[in-house]
Design a protein around this motif. Structure first.
Motif, PDB file in Angstrom:
ATOM      1  N   TYR A   1      -2.004  -9.859   7.060  1.00 52.60           N
ATOM      2  CA  TYR A   1      -1.388  -9.080   5.986  1.00 52.60           C
ATOM      3  C   TYR A   1      -1.177  -7.682   6.538  1.00 52.60           C
ATOM      4  O   TYR A   1      -2.100  -7.093   7.107  1.00 52.60           O
ATOM      5  N   VAL A   2       0.032  -7.143   6.389  1.00 52.11           N
ATOM      6  CA  VAL A   2       0.323  -5.779   6.826  1.00 52.11           C
ATOM      7  C   VAL A   2       0.605  -4.945   5.588  1.00 52.11           C
ATOM      8  O   VAL A   2       1.380  -5.348   4.719  1.00 52.11           O
ATOM      9  N   GLY A   3      -0.040  -3.788   5.517  1.00 53.57           N
ATOM     10  CA  GLY A   3       0.165  -2.898   4.381  1.00 53.57           C
ATOM     11  C   GLY A   3       0.182  -1.459   4.826  1.00 53.57           C
ATOM     12  O   GLY A   3      -0.018  -1.143   5.996  1.00 53.57           O
ATOM     13  N   MET A   4       0.419  -0.565   3.870  1.00 51.98           N
ATOM     14  CA  MET A   4       0.341   0.868   4.150  1.00 51.98           C
ATOM     15  C   MET A   4      -0.408   1.517   3.003  1.00 51.98           C
ATOM     16  O   MET A   4      -0.417   1.027   1.879  1.00 51.98           O
ATOM     17  N   THR A   5      -1.076   2.648   3.312  1.00 54.53           N
ATOM     18  CA  THR A   5      -1.924   3.299   2.322  1.00 54.53           C
ATOM     19  C   THR A   5      -2.047   4.784   2.584  1.00 54.53           C
ATOM     20  O   THR A   5      -1.872   5.230   3.719  1.00 54.53           O
ATOM     21  N   SER A   6      -2.379   5.526   1.539  1.00 57.46           N
ATOM     22  CA  SER A   6      -2.718   6.941   1.702  1.00 57.46           C
ATOM     23  C   SER A   6      -4.238   7.098   1.778  1.00 57.46           C
ATOM     24  O   SER A   6      -4.748   8.190   1.928  1.00 57.46           O
TER      25      SER A   6
END
Length: 116
Positions: free
Chosen positions: A39-44
């Motif tokens: 799973y690839v995601g992005m976050t702050s």
């Protein structure tokens, strides 16, 4: 106020996701079962904090569920070796583009990948 910093992260999923989830399987016709499901995601947030949110079914103050069902059910652990080379990003749009770029690159390498 400091500028928001975004990071892209990768979570290894149980290979059961490939057999259990039709949409995941349909999105990954190149997968041959040798490499992992990701799973690839992005976050702050930090990748660790975001992974914990996924696994715990995090719901924000407005009542929206922010966790991915796929990660909540099949997520095993973070894979920093697949994302540590990516520098922090300073806009949400940049981060979303990098998330997609990394996910498609991992698919080309024959991983099975889910991203939003």
């Amino acid at each position: 106020m400091p500028k928001t910093v975004y990071r892209v992260y990768v979570i290894e999923l149980s290979k059961r996701v490939f057999t259990d989830n039709y949409k995941f399987r349909a999105a990954n016709p190149q997968f041959n079962g040798v490499l992992q499901c990701l799973y690839v995601g992005m976050t702050s947030k930090s990748p660790k904090e975001r992974f914990d949110q996924h696994k715990n079914g995090f719901i924000n103050k407005k009542g929206h569920k922010l966790s991915s069902r796929i990660v909540e059910k099949y997520g095993m652990y973070l894979r920093p070796s697949l994302y540590n080379h990516i520098a922090p990003l300073y806009s949400r749009a940049e981060a979303l583009k990098m998330e997609e770029t990394l996910a498609l690159e991992l698919r080309r390498q024959r991983y099975a990948v889910w991203f939003n």
